[in-house]
Design a protein around this motif. Structure first.
Motif, mmCIF file in Angstrom:
data_model
loop_
_atom_site.group_PDB
_atom_site.id
_atom_site.type_symbol
_atom_site.label_atom_id
_atom_site.label_comp_id
_atom_site.label_asym_id
_atom_site.label_seq_id
_atom_site.Cartn_x
_atom_site.Cartn_y
_atom_site.Cartn_z
ATOM 1 N N ALA A 126 40.904 39.486 23.740
ATOM 2 C CA ALA A 126 41.712 38.383 24.023
ATOM 3 C C ALA A 126 42.252 38.414 25.518
ATOM 4 O O ALA A 126 42.254 37.289 26.172
ATOM 5 C CB ALA A 126 42.955 38.519 23.078
ATOM 6 N N GLN A 127 42.495 39.449 25.991
ATOM 7 C CA GLN A 127 42.947 39.599 27.645
ATOM 8 C C GLN A 127 41.557 39.110 28.318
ATOM 9 O O GLN A 127 41.908 38.034 29.347
ATOM 10 C CB GLN A 127 43.127 40.773 28.001
ATOM 11 C CG GLN A 127 44.379 41.489 27.309
ATOM 12 C CD GLN A 127 44.463 42.775 27.459
ATOM 13 O OE1 GLN A 127 43.790 43.551 27.859
ATOM 14 N NE2 GLN A 127 46.031 43.277 27.329
ATOM 15 N N SER A 128 40.394 39.307 27.918
ATOM 16 C CA SER A 128 39.215 38.857 28.595
ATOM 17 C C SER A 128 39.017 37.296 28.587
ATOM 18 O O SER A 128 38.560 36.565 29.429
ATOM 19 C CB SER A 128 37.946 39.573 28.275
ATOM 20 O OG SER A 128 38.131 41.085 28.671
ATOM 21 N N ALA A 129 39.339 36.880 27.329
ATOM 22 C CA ALA A 129 39.090 35.375 27.001
ATOM 23 C C ALA A 129 40.285 34.568 27.975
ATOM 24 O O ALA A 129 40.091 33.521 28.466
ATOM 25 C CB ALA A 129 39.310 35.254 25.601
ATOM 26 N N LEU A 130 41.415 35.140 28.017
ATOM 27 C CA LEU A 130 42.514 34.509 28.878
ATOM 28 C C LEU A 130 41.895 34.202 30.196
ATOM 29 O O LEU A 130 42.239 33.300 30.887
ATOM 30 C CB LEU A 130 43.634 34.909 28.513
ATOM 31 C CG LEU A 130 44.806 34.556 29.558
ATOM 32 C CD1 LEU A 130 45.197 33.218 29.207
ATOM 33 C CD2 LEU A 130 46.102 35.406 29.368
ATOM 34 N N LEU A 131 41.684 35.626 30.852
ATOM 35 C CA LEU A 131 41.136 35.449 32.221
ATOM 36 C C LEU A 131 39.941 34.615 32.450
ATOM 37 O O LEU A 131 39.894 33.793 33.779
ATOM 38 C CB LEU A 131 40.856 36.750 32.740
ATOM 39 C CG LEU A 131 42.244 37.788 32.646
ATOM 40 C CD1 LEU A 131 41.860 39.236 33.310
ATOM 41 C CD2 LEU A 131 43.343 37.422 33.562
ATOM 42 N N ILE A 132 39.132 34.487 31.607
ATOM 43 C CA ILE A 132 37.937 33.792 31.802
ATOM 44 C C ILE A 132 38.301 32.219 31.596
ATOM 45 O O ILE A 132 37.845 31.214 32.356
ATOM 46 C CB ILE A 132 36.801 34.078 30.700
ATOM 47 C CG1 ILE A 132 36.259 35.214 31.262
ATOM 48 C CG2 ILE A 132 35.659 32.995 31.104
ATOM 49 C CD1 ILE A 132 35.874 35.455 32.731
ATOM 50 N N ALA A 133 39.224 31.805 30.702
ATOM 51 C CA ALA A 133 39.696 30.528 30.519
ATOM 52 C C ALA A 133 40.338 30.053 31.946
ATOM 53 O O ALA A 133 40.330 28.906 32.101
ATOM 54 C CB ALA A 133 40.683 30.613 29.416
ATOM 55 N N LEU B 31 32.542 35.314 29.758
ATOM 56 C CA LEU B 31 32.166 34.346 31.312
ATOM 57 C C LEU B 31 30.840 33.695 30.756
ATOM 58 O O LEU B 31 30.496 32.563 30.809
ATOM 59 C CB LEU B 31 31.935 35.717 32.257
ATOM 60 C CG LEU B 31 31.258 34.742 33.544
ATOM 61 C CD1 LEU B 31 32.185 33.793 34.135
ATOM 62 C CD2 LEU B 31 30.806 35.662 34.540
ATOM 63 N N ILE B 32 29.616 34.471 30.261
ATOM 64 C CA ILE B 32 28.573 34.052 29.807
ATOM 65 C C ILE B 32 28.508 33.007 28.876
ATOM 66 O O ILE B 32 27.932 31.887 28.819
ATOM 67 C CB ILE B 32 27.296 35.053 29.547
ATOM 68 C CG1 ILE B 32 27.106 35.895 30.894
ATOM 69 C CG2 ILE B 32 26.241 34.662 29.105
ATOM 70 C CD1 ILE B 32 26.191 37.126 30.602
ATOM 71 N N HIS C 129 25.611 29.980 29.258
ATOM 72 C CA HIS C 129 25.008 30.867 28.074
ATOM 73 C C HIS C 129 23.626 31.221 28.160
ATOM 74 O O HIS C 129 23.126 32.041 27.562
ATOM 75 C CB HIS C 129 25.447 30.398 26.598
ATOM 76 C CG HIS C 129 24.615 29.018 26.294
ATOM 77 N ND1 HIS C 129 25.110 27.860 26.659
ATOM 78 C CD2 HIS C 129 23.413 28.718 25.839
ATOM 79 C CE1 HIS C 129 24.299 26.752 26.358
ATOM 80 N NE2 HIS C 129 23.250 27.156 26.029
ATOM 81 N N ARG C 130 22.848 30.348 28.893
ATOM 82 C CA ARG C 130 21.337 30.675 29.331
ATOM 83 C C ARG C 130 21.334 31.632 30.647
ATOM 84 O O ARG C 130 20.146 31.516 31.465
ATOM 85 C CB ARG C 130 20.674 29.399 29.297
ATOM 86 C CG ARG C 130 20.393 28.905 28.048
ATOM 87 C CD ARG C 130 19.147 27.710 27.911
ATOM 88 N NE ARG C 130 19.975 26.562 28.922
ATOM 89 C CZ ARG C 130 20.716 25.841 28.062
ATOM 90 N NH1 ARG C 130 20.708 25.848 26.608
ATOM 91 N NH2 ARG C 130 21.145 24.469 28.446
ATOM 92 N N LEU D 276 32.294 38.148 39.766
ATOM 93 C CA LEU D 276 33.618 38.709 39.133
ATOM 94 C C LEU D 276 34.535 39.045 40.322
ATOM 95 O O LEU D 276 35.802 39.332 39.939
ATOM 96 C CB LEU D 276 33.226 39.574 37.920
ATOM 97 C CG LEU D 276 32.614 39.168 36.769
ATOM 98 C CD1 LEU D 276 32.199 40.169 35.921
ATOM 99 C CD2 LEU D 276 33.900 38.005 36.032
ATOM 100 N N ASN D 277 34.148 39.321 41.262
ATOM 101 C CA ASN D 277 34.760 39.927 42.432
ATOM 102 C C ASN D 277 35.390 38.955 43.351
ATOM 103 O O ASN D 277 36.396 39.035 44.217
ATOM 104 C CB ASN D 277 34.308 41.061 43.180
ATOM 105 C CG ASN D 277 34.233 42.451 42.278
ATOM 106 O OD1 ASN D 277 35.180 43.081 42.098
ATOM 107 N ND2 ASN D 277 33.187 42.702 41.742
ATOM 108 N N THR D 278 34.814 37.748 43.181
ATOM 109 C CA THR D 278 35.258 36.679 44.217
ATOM 110 C C THR D 278 36.023 35.495 43.904
ATOM 111 O O THR D 278 36.574 34.681 44.357
ATOM 112 C CB THR D 278 34.074 36.154 44.604
ATOM 113 O OG1 THR D 278 33.020 35.639 43.728
ATOM 114 C CG2 THR D 278 33.221 37.046 45.745
ATOM 115 N N VAL D 279 35.927 35.432 42.208
ATOM 116 C CA VAL D 279 36.818 34.158 41.641
ATOM 117 C C VAL D 279 38.247 34.232 41.692
ATOM 118 O O VAL D 279 38.770 35.322 41.905
ATOM 119 C CB VAL D 279 36.303 33.993 40.147
ATOM 120 C CG1 VAL D 279 34.796 33.429 40.195
ATOM 121 C CG2 VAL D 279 36.300 35.370 39.532
#
Length: 766
Positions: free
Chosen positions: A218-225, A106-107, A112-113, A188-191
């Motif tokens: 990989a799973q985390s990256a997909l969900l953030i994507a 996510l960050i 990233h800042r 993360l609980n509202t998106v």
């Protein structure tokens, strides 16, 4: 040669004057000073404006507690989750219950800042402004600014300038008011992640069937994507775009040092790895029960000013997960064998019975269309169901004639095979109630919720057959009859009015023409004797007793009522037997114990007030008569086949006309269970009379179930009916028991007899 701009100062002239700065430098200094002053004033104004704007909105934590749409969650008796009802599927989890890979992705991708700015990334804001001026696009929203949009949807309805001003002011205010970790948890609980999944926990369970704490890189990256656009990057509908976006997220994680280059390449080569077996389907261990609770809870919520699908209610039920699992397994195991019986019986023209065990049929699987011989004998039944099919209705819309559409579909093997498979599936229902409390412990409303959602426990009404007989004998006992009084087992014709003739016979077609006790008549399910009891006690009186014990469906007060010709549900029939087992005390079935709001505040508790339906004496006599069914009557198989000899059990078998319905009611002092089985279309049935009896089909499910409960320690073999403090009813005839004249139960002169009903004895049928 002297420099043109350097001149000697005259001796008498005063000292040299200070050199003046260039004009452009003085102007720049003024501009900088004004800018600093303006920035300071701007910051003060923004600070004040931010406080003012923030005062008009609830705090983020108040939004979390009251405004966010949360699903209502249903729990079983041990606190494990049973089901959830939602418009927005959301499960709130603390940040420490979220995989660190999610936070890193996510960050790296969105901000990233994040840990360096105060809610507004001014560097990114200025950069975005310059790029916009050049016709390029670059987002400037931080995680906190995105959170503002999630928490306060009303901000989006403002005009562009006002919306942006409110967004910036609120972002700075809440960043100053809460820790960075708290805001990450809120975000993360509202998106939204698509598929009605709101929040990282719901998304993890929806797409990967794991909790958020177990998500890998990989799973985390997909969900953030997917946050860029849940529809655009939907991994089911657009897997290629989703993969491309996920790989971009992995590149960002590499750029900002969260993963190595080797890891990035490894994960970019993997597939999406979806596992949709969780929230995407029906995950509940008791889906029919969960649906029953939902229907009831919607009414409760509406009456009390709540929205079941948005207000995050917590509903606590009585269902025992271990008992429920045993029930599900017993239904699955025994119905497989009974289905094999039906399939074999209707696969050929012959009627030879292979044996008295379902294993005899499981060893002889049938091929071809399910129940092929039945459809050959009853083409009208198949045609009726073709007319109800979507394919038939679509054909009519397209202009095809009715007869032509039916004939075409009959010649379409894939359509007919699928239809016959569905219609020919034997169905079942099971429900268990604790007689001490009225709490429902197990509920199996059918064999497959996804393919058939019609609940066989609370919704389906069927004729109960001989399982209705105890109500007639309860009325007789209260009228002064003894369980050892006798009547003749002979066929009689009952006439009500001039043309209504009723000739009840035993299920075997044979009557002994001998005197049998009422206890024996109930144990062996003698229709001939029960009809005489009904004729003497009165159909209306029997209906009243059934109602007092728990039957709520409409009952026709006719002579055949004692043989179970009025339709009832499995739930109400089982509840009536529970009243008998509870020493005559009736309780409404309890399936919810309490409801709380999202903060845990108890809104209401639920129970059942006991009401006496039968006296101690009557209920004890009736239980003893029903013991006879299990000890030496039509239900005796349940003890010897399933190793239940040590248990104090009572119960009743039931079979309806043409073997359409099989019933078995099994009573233990700690648990009363009702089992029904049959087909959705009552015209389908077991072909043989032997397998069509409840004592040979539904009994198997109940026996398997109680055997499993005994093995797991959920049934106490030392418990007996009537303890403590109840009169003990002897199991042998009393010394003063008398033999009564034909058509007479006892010399009691107050026995009602309907004068419109006459009785004509008939000879026994062989």
């Amino acid at each position: 040669m002297s420099a043109p701009f350097l001149t000697e100062r005259p001796p008498d002239s005063p000292g040299p004057s200070k050199r003046r700065r260039p004009r452009w430098l003085r102007v720049l200094g003024v501009v900088v000073a004004c800018s600093v002053l303006a920035s300071g004033v701007g910051l003060l104004v923004l600070f004040g404006y931010g406080n003012h704007v923030a005062s008009t909105y609830p705090s983020p934590m108040d939004v979390k507690r009251t405004s966010l749409e949360l699903p209502s969650i249903v729990y079983m008796a041990d606190g494990t989750e049973l089901a959830r009802y939602f418009v927005k599927n959301r499960v709130w989890v603390p940040l420490d219950s979220v995989s660190q890979h999610v936070v890193d992705a996510l960050i790296a991708t969105e901000d990233h800042r994040y840990f360096e700015h105060g809610g507004i990334d001014y560097r990114r804001l200025v950069s975005a402004a310059f790029k916009t001026a050049r016709g390029e696009r670059q987002g400037a929203s931080t995680i906190v600014m995105q959170l503002v949009r999630n928490l306060y949807p009303e901000v989006r309805e403002l005009g562009d300038l006002q919306r942006k001003a409110h967004e910036l002011a609120l972002a700075q205010h809440i960043d100053r008011s809460y820790s960075k970790e708290s805001l990450l948890e809120l975000y993360l609980n509202t998106v939204f992640f698509g598929q009605r999944a709101y929040g990282i926990e719901a998304a993890a369970r929806t797409y990967f069937s794991v909790p958020a704490s177990q998500l890998d890189v990989a799973q985390s990256a997909l969900l953030i994507a997917m946050l860029k656009g849940p529809s655009l990057y939907h991994p089911i509908e657009r897997p290629e775009l989703a993969t491309r976006r996920r790989n971009l997220v992995l590149d960002r994680m590499l750029t900002h040092g969260y993963i190595s280059e080797a890891e990035a390449k490894q994960f970019q080569r993997t597939g999406l790895g979806l596992n949709l077996a969780g929230e995407m389907r029906s995950p509940s261990p008791a889906p029919y029960f969960a649906e029953h609770v939902r229907t009831w809870a919607e009414d409760w919520a509406r009456t009390n000013g709540y929205d079941l699908h948005k207000d995050g209610l917590r509903i606590y039920t009585t269902l025992d997960p271990d008992i429920q699992q045993a029930a599900e397994k017993a239904v699955d195991a025994q119905m497989a064998g009974l289905q094999a019986v039906v399939d074999y019986e209707w696969s050929r023209s012959g009627t030879r019975r292979l044996g008295e065990e379902t294993s005899d049929y499981l060893r002889r699987p049938t091929n071809g269309r399910r129940l092929a011989y039945f459809w050959k004998q009853h083409p009208d039944v198949l045609a009726d169901h073709i007319r109800r099919a979507d394919a038939y209705r679509e054909a009519l819309v397209q202009g095809e004639g009715a007869e032509a559409a039916i004939n075409r579909l009959l010649e379409t093997p894939s359509f007919i095979d699928a239809l016959c498979e569905t219609l020919g599936t034997l169905q079942a229902g099971l429900v268990s109630i604790d007689p001490r409390t009225g709490h429902i412990k197990a509920w199996v409303g059918g064999r497959d919720f996804d393919s058939d959602r019609y609940d066989k426990v609370a919704l389906a009404r069927r004729q109960p057959g001989s399982t209705f007989k105890p109500f007639a004998y309860a009325a007789a006992i209260d009228a002064g009859y003894s369980s050892y009084d006798v009547l003749r087992d002979s066929v009689q014709t009952y006439t009500a009015g001039r043309e209504d003739h009723w000739v009840p016979t035993n299920s075997t077609g044979i009557s002994s023409d001998e005197l049998v006790s009422l206890r024996t008549a109930l144990a062996q399910s003698k229709n001939t004797v029960t009809a005489q009891v009904v004729q003497r006690v009165g159909p209306s009186q029997i209906a009243r007793y059934a109602r007092r014990l728990g039957v709520e469906s409409p009952l026709r007060p006719v002579l055949s009522i004692g043989l179970g010709t009025s339709e009832v549900t499995l739930l109400e029939l089982t509840n009536a037997y529970t009243s008998i087992a509870a020493q005559g005390v009736h309780r409404e079935p309890v399936f919810v114990t309490k409801i709380t709001d999202r903060t845990g505040r108890v809104l209401e508790t639920f129970g059942s007030d006991p009401e006496r339906a039968l006296s101690h004496r009557t209920s004890s006599i009736l239980v003893d008569m029903l013991r006879g069914v299990i000890d030496d009557g039509t239900g005796r198989r349940v003890k010897w086949q399933f190793g239940l000899d040590r248990f104090d059990l009572a119960g009743k078998t039931g079979t309806t006309q043409n073997n359409a319905d099989g019933w078995f009611m099994l009573m233990h002092p700690d648990l009363v269970t009702g089992v029904w089985l049959g087909f959705n279309d009552q015209r389908l049935r077991f072909r043989s009379n032997w397998w069509g009896q409840g004592g040979h089909n539904a009994l198997l499910v109940a026996g398997d179930y109680y055997q499993a409960l005994h093995t797991a320690g959920h049934l106490n073999p030392t418990r007996t009916f009537g303890e403590p403090g109840l009169e003990v009813i002897p199991t042998k005839p009393a010394a003063h028991s008398t033999t009564l004249p034909d058509s007479t139960l006892s010399p009691n002169s107050t026995i009602p007899t309907d004068p419109s009903i006459s009785t004509t004895p008939q000879p026994s049928t062989p």
